[in-house]
Design an enzyme around this catalytic site. Structure first.
Site, PDB file in Angstrom:
ATOM      1  N   VAL A   1       0.838  -1.200   0.000  1.00  0.00           N
ATOM      2  CA  VAL A   1       0.000   0.000   0.000  1.00  0.00           C
ATOM      3  C   VAL A   1       0.874   1.252   0.000  1.00  0.00           C
ATOM      4  CG1 VAL A   1      -1.783   1.294   1.222  1.00  0.00           C
ATOM      5  CG2 VAL A   1      -1.908  -1.197   1.131  1.00  0.00           C
ATOM      6  N   CYS A   2       1.926   1.233   0.808  1.00  0.00           N
ATOM      7  CA  CYS A   2       2.828   2.385   0.888  1.00  0.00           C
ATOM      8  C   CYS A   2       3.507   2.659  -0.449  1.00  0.00           C
ATOM      9  CB  CYS A   2       3.907   2.153   1.938  1.00  0.00           C
ATOM     10  SG  CYS A   2       3.286   1.809   3.574  1.00  0.00           S
ATOM     11  N   THR A   3       3.825   1.600  -1.159  1.00  0.00           N
ATOM     12  CA  THR A   3       4.463   1.757  -2.464  1.00  0.00           C
ATOM     13  C   THR A   3       3.563   2.561  -3.396  1.00  0.00           C
ATOM     14  OG1 THR A   3       5.694  -0.308  -2.190  1.00  0.00           O
ATOM     15  CG2 THR A   3       5.400   0.489  -4.445  1.00  0.00           C
TER      16      THR A   3
END
Length: 211
Positions: free
Chosen positions: A44-46
Site C-alpha cells: 500500500v505504501c508503495t
C-alpha cells in the site's frame, strides 16, 4: 505525546533518503505534509509514495513540501525508492525519513498500540508556514490514503487562512464558499463584491473570493 489541531508541530533532525535534514529548515516558508508508513517494501505504501511523487506539480503549485516517514533505515529507503519508481512509473524526489528508533513516530504519536506495537499507522499532518498543525488524518495500515482529499483540504486551508470564509461539504476549488457567521449580512457586499446569497440568516454563500 498527543498532537492536536493548532499545536506547534515539533521540530526534529533526522536522516532521510536525501541526507540529514532539520524539519523546520526543510519546510522554510512553505506549507508541509508529513505522513507516515508502517514499513518499507509494503504494497500500500508503495502506491502511496508513487502517487505523491506523481502529484509533485500539484504540491508545488500550492507551495507545499512533502516528507514521508518509515521506521526503516535510510539505506533501506533508497532501495525501496527504486521499486516505487519502477512499479509506479514515477520519480520519488521528496525525502523519506528514517526513524528506526521511532523518535519522530513518538513525537507525532504515530504508533497506536492497539493497531500495532511497533509499526506506525498512516498518520498525515498538514503544517502551515507558521509551523502550526492544521490537519490530522489517520488511516489504518490496511487502507491507502486519498490524495485528492489531501489536496482538497490544503486548498480549503489556504483559502480560509486568507479570507473570512469556510468551505461546505464536498467543496472543491472553484466552487462557492460560506461566509463565516462573524461577518454581518449587511457587511458582506463590501468584503465580497462578487455577490452573495442568503439561504438562511446563518447560511450565506459567495463565489470563491480568490478566483
Amino acid at each position: 505525546m498527543s498532537i492536536r489541531l493548532g499545536d506547534t508541530a515539533p521540530n526534529f533532525q533526522a536522516s532521510t533518503s536525501i541526507g540529514e535534514i532539520d524539519f523546520y529548515e526543510y519546510l522554510g516558508d512553505s506549507w508541509g505534509v508529513l505522513f507516515s508508513h508502517p514499513a518499507d517494501y509494503t504494497p500500500v505504501c508503495t502506491t502511496e509514495l508513487g502517487r505523491t511523487a506523481a502529484l509533485k506539480g500539484e504540491f508545488e503549485k500550492r507551495n507545499v513540501k512533502v516528507l514521508a516517514l518509515s521506521v526503516d533505515s535510510a539505506e533501506s529507503h533508497k532501495g525501496w525508492i527504486n521499486d516505487i519508481n519502477e512499479t509506479q512509473n514515477t520519480s520519488v524526489e521528496f525525502p523519506i525519513i528514517a526513524d528506526p528508533d521511532k523518535t519522530v513516530a513518538n513525537l507525532y504519536d504515530m504508533i497506536h498500540p492497539n493497531a500495532s506495537e511497533t509499526l506506525t499507522v498512516r498518520s498525515l499532518f498538514v503544517i502551515s508556514p507558521d509551523k502550526k498543525v492544521k490537519l490530522i488524518i489517520t488511516y489504518p495500515a490496511s487502507t491507502g490514503r486519498n490524495f485528492n482529499e489531501v489536496l482538497r483540504v490544503i486548498d480549503s486551508l489556504q483559502l480560509t487562512a486568507n479570507y473570512s470564509v469556510a468551505t461546505p461539504a464536498d467543496w472543491k476549488d472553484g466552487e462557492d464558499v460560506i461566509v463565516v457567521n462573524s461577518i454581518k449580512t449587511e457587511d458582506i457586499p463590501a468584503k465580497f463584491p462578487k455577490g452573495h446569497q442568503v439561504i438562511k440568516p446563518y447560511l450565506r454563500t459567495t463565489p470563491q473570493p480568490n478566483k
